[in-house]
Each structure stands twice: as structure tokens, then as C-alpha cells.
Design a protein around this motif. Structure first.
Motif, PDB file in Angstrom:
ATOM      1  N   HIS A 246      42.844  49.431  64.766  1.00 38.16           N
ATOM      2  CA  HIS A 246      43.301  48.203  64.105  1.00 38.16           C
ATOM      3  C   HIS A 246      42.196  47.151  64.175  1.00 38.16           C
ATOM      4  O   HIS A 246      41.908  46.461  63.182  1.00 38.16           O
ATOM      5  N   TRP A 247      41.565  47.017  65.335  1.00 34.68           N
ATOM      6  CA  TRP A 247      40.495  46.020  65.526  1.00 34.68           C
ATOM      7  C   TRP A 247      39.328  46.316  64.584  1.00 34.68           C
ATOM      8  O   TRP A 247      38.791  45.404  63.946  1.00 34.68           O
ATOM      9  N   VAL A 248      38.927  47.594  64.498  1.00 34.34           N
ATOM     10  CA  VAL A 248      37.783  47.966  63.662  1.00 34.34           C
ATOM     11  C   VAL A 248      38.064  47.676  62.187  1.00 34.34           C
ATOM     12  O   VAL A 248      37.258  47.042  61.495  1.00 34.34           O
ATOM     13  N   ILE A 249      39.219  48.119  61.705  1.00 29.18           N
ATOM     14  CA  ILE A 249      39.540  47.909  60.292  1.00 29.18           C
ATOM     15  C   ILE A 249      39.644  46.425  59.979  1.00 29.18           C
ATOM     16  O   ILE A 249      39.136  45.951  58.953  1.00 29.18           O
ATOM     17  N   ASN A 250      40.279  45.675  60.875  1.00 27.99           N
ATOM     18  CA  ASN A 250      40.404  44.237  60.659  1.00 27.99           C
ATOM     19  C   ASN A 250      39.032  43.570  60.628  1.00 27.99           C
ATOM     20  O   ASN A 250      38.779  42.655  59.833  1.00 27.99           O
ATOM     21  N   GLN A 251      38.124  44.025  61.502  1.00 22.75           N
ATOM     22  CA  GLN A 251      36.771  43.467  61.545  1.00 22.75           C
ATOM     23  C   GLN A 251      36.015  43.747  60.243  1.00 22.75           C
ATOM     24  O   GLN A 251      35.345  42.876  59.691  1.00 22.75           O
ATOM     25  N   LEU A 252      36.145  44.965  59.737  1.00 22.41           N
ATOM     26  CA  LEU A 252      35.460  45.333  58.501  1.00 22.41           C
ATOM     27  C   LEU A 252      36.028  44.560  57.306  1.00 22.41           C
ATOM     28  O   LEU A 252      35.272  44.127  56.422  1.00 22.41           O
ATOM     29  N   ILE A 253      37.355  44.386  57.290  1.00 18.17           N
ATOM     30  CA  ILE A 253      37.979  43.601  56.219  1.00 18.17           C
ATOM     31  C   ILE A 253      37.533  42.142  56.307  1.00 18.17           C
ATOM     32  O   ILE A 253      37.201  41.497  55.292  1.00 18.17           O
ATOM     33  N   ASP A 254      37.502  41.604  57.532  1.00 17.03           N
ATOM     34  CA  ASP A 254      37.085  40.221  57.736  1.00 17.03           C
ATOM     35  C   ASP A 254      35.657  40.004  57.226  1.00 17.03           C
ATOM     36  O   ASP A 254      35.372  39.014  56.548  1.00 17.03           O
ATOM     37  N   ASN A 255      34.750  40.942  57.562  1.00  6.33           N
ATOM     38  CA  ASN A 255      33.366  40.848  57.083  1.00  6.33           C
ATOM     39  C   ASN A 255      33.305  40.915  55.565  1.00  6.33           C
ATOM     40  O   ASN A 255      32.553  40.175  54.919  1.00  6.33           O
ATOM     41  N   ALA A 256      34.079  41.841  54.983  1.00  7.95           N
ATOM     42  CA  ALA A 256      34.069  41.998  53.525  1.00  7.95           C
ATOM     43  C   ALA A 256      34.528  40.708  52.836  1.00  7.95           C
ATOM     44  O   ALA A 256      33.948  40.285  51.827  1.00  7.95           O
ATOM     45  N   LEU A 257      35.558  40.072  53.380  1.00 12.44           N
ATOM     46  CA  LEU A 257      36.049  38.824  52.790  1.00 12.44           C
ATOM     47  C   LEU A 257      35.030  37.694  52.927  1.00 12.44           C
ATOM     48  O   LEU A 257      34.897  36.840  52.045  1.00 12.44           O
ATOM     49  N   LYS A 258      34.292  37.695  54.044  1.00 12.53           N
ATOM     50  CA  LYS A 258      33.284  36.654  54.254  1.00 12.53           C
ATOM     51  C   LYS A 258      32.191  36.705  53.201  1.00 12.53           C
ATOM     52  O   LYS A 258      31.714  35.670  52.733  1.00 12.53           O
ATOM     53  N   TYR A 259      31.787  37.929  52.848  1.00  9.93           N
ATOM     54  CA  TYR A 259      30.599  38.075  52.004  1.00  9.93           C
ATOM     55  C   TYR A 259      30.911  38.505  50.567  1.00  9.93           C
ATOM     56  O   TYR A 259      30.049  38.999  49.865  1.00  9.93           O
ATOM     57  N   THR A 260      32.174  38.290  50.168  1.00  8.95           N
ATOM     58  CA  THR A 260      32.560  38.553  48.780  1.00  8.95           C
ATOM     59  C   THR A 260      32.852  37.227  48.096  1.00  8.95           C
ATOM     60  O   THR A 260      33.561  36.378  48.642  1.00  8.95           O
ATOM     61  N   GLN A 261      32.317  37.064  46.906  1.00  7.44           N
ATOM     62  CA  GLN A 261      32.472  35.815  46.176  1.00  7.44           C
ATOM     63  C   GLN A 261      33.881  35.713  45.561  1.00  7.44           C
ATOM     64  O   GLN A 261      34.566  36.724  45.391  1.00  7.44           O
ATOM     65  N   PRO A 262      34.309  34.500  45.240  1.00  3.10           N
ATOM     66  CA  PRO A 262      35.616  34.328  44.567  1.00  3.10           C
ATOM     67  C   PRO A 262      35.714  35.206  43.322  1.00  3.10           C
ATOM     68  O   PRO A 262      34.721  35.439  42.633  1.00  3.10           O
ATOM     69  N   ASP A 263      36.919  35.688  43.058  1.00  4.73           N
ATOM     70  CA  ASP A 263      37.221  36.610  41.957  1.00  4.73           C
ATOM     71  C   ASP A 263      36.701  38.023  42.218  1.00  4.73           C
ATOM     72  O   ASP A 263      36.781  38.886  41.338  1.00  4.73           O
TER      73      ASP A 263
END
Length: 353
Positions: A246-263
Motif C-alpha cells: 500500500h505504501w509503495v503504490i501510494n508513493q508512486l501515485i503521489d509522485n505521478a500526481l506531483k509531476y503531471t500537469q493539469p488535464d
């Protein structure tokens, strides 16, 4: 000092002619100088012999210097052989001394490197102990802070007006973020001093993935990012440590959201594959330079290390994610194209071996 360059050229010539027998003389550099130094030959005799050797080479012959010295009567064969043998012994002794000196230097350098490595290990241990101690010391007061924030939000100390509720809400989010950072530091210090302990059991991977998506949906909505779960089976089980995965997947999702632009889009894909399960986090973000893949897994390191970087964090997320995945006997793979997005994936067992 005269150098017998002619003998060297002659030796090279003789190496290419197997019909000529090699003699010990060609193993001795500067034979003429050595004979002069030992008083067995005069400088004039040496110069005369070198001139004769030069003339012989013009005619296509390749006589050795010692051979000409004997022929011209400047030295007899026995004396020449003794001189050659003496020079070979000197060369052998010098080579042995050079080898001994080199071996001693290697031993000294090895000892220095071992000492430096031991010092680095000691410093690394001190660093890990410091991180661990500080993290645990921070955890207790942080627990108190979070507890009282919850009491305030529950109006246990009296009603709060809307502005006060909003301010306490900001404090709550900040305390939760700080608590996560403390937990990351504790996990990192544990991973550095020993292997990460995992407890494998049968887990509902679909339910776990759904929970991670729901947890991050608010952040995704705030950034106008589409967050998707791609899992073809709602009954999908893995043999793994539920909390760590759970921690790993959440971390990867968190990183993806940080570095993805709106839309943009972020996908959590959980697909059965050859009896195992492939977990992938895919985004349409800014991407990562492939030359920096190894760099991004270094602890306390941000790819954007400038003072103006927009994203926070300790730089431990991917380091710990990699360690946790490896503790499961798997590998955290990454692929990326600058400007188009990144993909992180790893495998999990679908059943115990």
C-alpha cells in the motif's frame, strides 16, 4: 651517455626473422655504456663499433654490438658473456626491488582504502542512528499535536468559528504531512541498518488499489488530473505485505500526481501476468531523463535539487519503494520519455511458493 639504439632496432629486425638465433645480449639495454662504465671498453672503441654497425645496417646486415666488438678485437667473448650476465643479474635485481616496492605501495594503499571504508561505515552508522533517534523523538510530540488538533476540530474545547476551523484544518494537513515524513525517516533508518521486514499474507490487491485511488482522488481533482484504476478482476489476490505494498503504490501515485500537469492522466494498472501480478503506475507527466534513472533512487536526493524546486519531500520515497519491492523478491522497473510521461512497475506473487 651513448644509447645503443642500433641494437634495439636490430633486435626488432631479428624478431621478424626466425632464422636468426636470439642471444642473451639483446636482453641487455645500453650494453655499450655498461662496458665503458666497467672499464672494459673505451668511448672511442664504442663509437668506432657503433659506426661499423651503422655501415653494416646500410648493407642490409644486422650484427649485434657485442658481436662486432668481438670481431673488431676490442673485447673477447668470455669477457663479453660475463658482462652480459652481470647486466642481466643487475636488471633482475632491479626488477625484484621494483616489484617489492610496488607490492609495498599496493599494501599501503589497500590499508588506507580499508581504513577510509571503515571510517565511512562508522559515519554511515552514526548518521543512521541519528536519523532513527531524532525520528523517534519527533514521533511522540507529533502524536500529541495531531491528537489535540483532532480534539479542536471535534469542538471538544468549545465551538470554533469557520475561520478557526479552516486554520485548524491547515494545521491538521501539515501535521499529517510531517508525520508521514517522520515515518519515512524511521523506515529508511531501519532499511539502512537491516533488511526491511515484511509479513507476506494473502491480500485483496483490488481492494488495496481501490483504496489508494480513493485516497488520492481529492489531490488529483484539485490539479484537474484524471486518476484511473485499470484492474480487470475485482477478485484479485496477491501474496505480499499489505501495509508495505500500500505504501509503495501510494508513493508512486503521489509522485505521478506531483509531476503531471493539469488535464493529464495517471493510471494505476493491476494486471495478472503469467501466474503473478504486474502493478504499474503510468502518468503523462514531464518524464525523466533515462540517464538519471539510477540517480533518482539515491536517498535524500531530488532530481530538481535547486532552491526554486516546486515539489517538496525528503527524497526518500523512491529509495524506500525500491527497497520494499526488492524485499518482496521483485524489482522496481522504470521507463520514461521526457515530456511524455513515466511508468513504474513491479511484480507480486499471486500465491505463496
Amino acid at each position: 651517455m651513448i644509447r645503443d639504439r642500433a641494437d634495439i632496432d636490430c633486435y626488432i629486425c631479428m624478431r621478424s626473422r626466425p632464422d636468426i638465433i636470439l642471444t642473451p645480449e639483446i636482453l641487455v639495454p645500453r650494453l655499450g655504456d655498461a662496458l665503458v662504465e666497467e672499464g672494459l671498453l673505451t668511448s672511442e672503441q664504442l663509437l668506432s663499433t657503433l659506426e661499423a654497425q651503422k655501415q653494416a645496417r646500410i648493407k642490409g646486415e644486422s650484427p649485434l654490438l657485442g658481436q662486432l666488438l668481438v670481431q673488431m678485437g676490442y673485447i673477447d667473448r668470455i669477457t663479453l658473456d660475463r658482462a652480459v650476465t652481470s647486466q642481466i643479474l643487475k636488471l633482475q635485481t632491479a626488477l625484484q626491488q621494483a616489484n617489492q616496492t610496488l607490492e609495498l605501495r599496493v599494501q599501503q594503499r589497500t590499508a588506507e582504502l580499508e581504513k577510509a571504508n571503515q571510517k565511512l561505515q562508522e559515519l554511515n552508522k552514526l548518521k543512521n542512528n541519528f536519523i532513527s533517534n531524532i525520528s523517534h523523538e519527533l514521533r511522540t510530540p507529533m502524536t500529541h499535536v495531531k491528537g489535540y488538533i483532532d480534539l479542536l476540530l471535534a469542538d471538544d474545547f468549545g465551538p470554533l468559528n469557520p475561520d478557526q476551523h479552516q486554520a485548524i484544518g491547515v494545521l491538521k494537513r501539515a501535521s499529517e504531512r510531517l508525520a508521514r515524513l517522520i515515518d519515512d525517516l524511521i523506515l529508511f533508518s531501519t532499511a539502512e541498518t537491516s533488511t526491511i521486514q515484511i509479513v507476506k499474507q494473502d491480500i485483496d490487491l483490488f481492494g488495496l488499489a481501490r483504496e489508494v485511488i480513493d485516497r488520492n482522488q481529492s489531490v488529483a481533482s484539485q490539479k484537474n488530473i484524471h486518476l484511473w484504476l485499470d484492474c480487470p478482476q475485482q477478485s484479485l489476490h496477491a501474496y505480499a505485505d499489505a501495509e508495505r505494498v500500500h505504501w509503495v503504490i501510494n508513493q508512486l501515485i503521489d509522485n505521478a500526481l506531483k509531476y503531471t500537469q493539469p488535464d493529464g492522466e495517471v493510471f494505476l494498472r493491476v494486471i495478472p501476468s503469467n501466474g503473478d501480478i504486474t502493478v504499474s503506475v503510468i502518468d503523462t507527466g514531464i518524464g525523466i531523463d533515462p540517464a538519471r534513472f539510477d540517480e533518482m533512487f539515491e536517498p535524500f536526493h531530488q532530481l530538481d535539487g535547486s532552491s526554486t524546486r516546486k515539489q517538496g519531500g525528503t527524497g526518500l520515497g523512491l529509495t524506500l519503494a525500491k527497497k520494499i519491492v526488492e524485499a518482496h523478491g521483485s524489482h522496481l522497473a522504470v521507463s520514461s520519455v521526457l515530456g511524455k510521461g513515466s511508468k513504474f512497475d513491479f511484480m507480486l506473487q499471486s500465491r505463496p511458493n
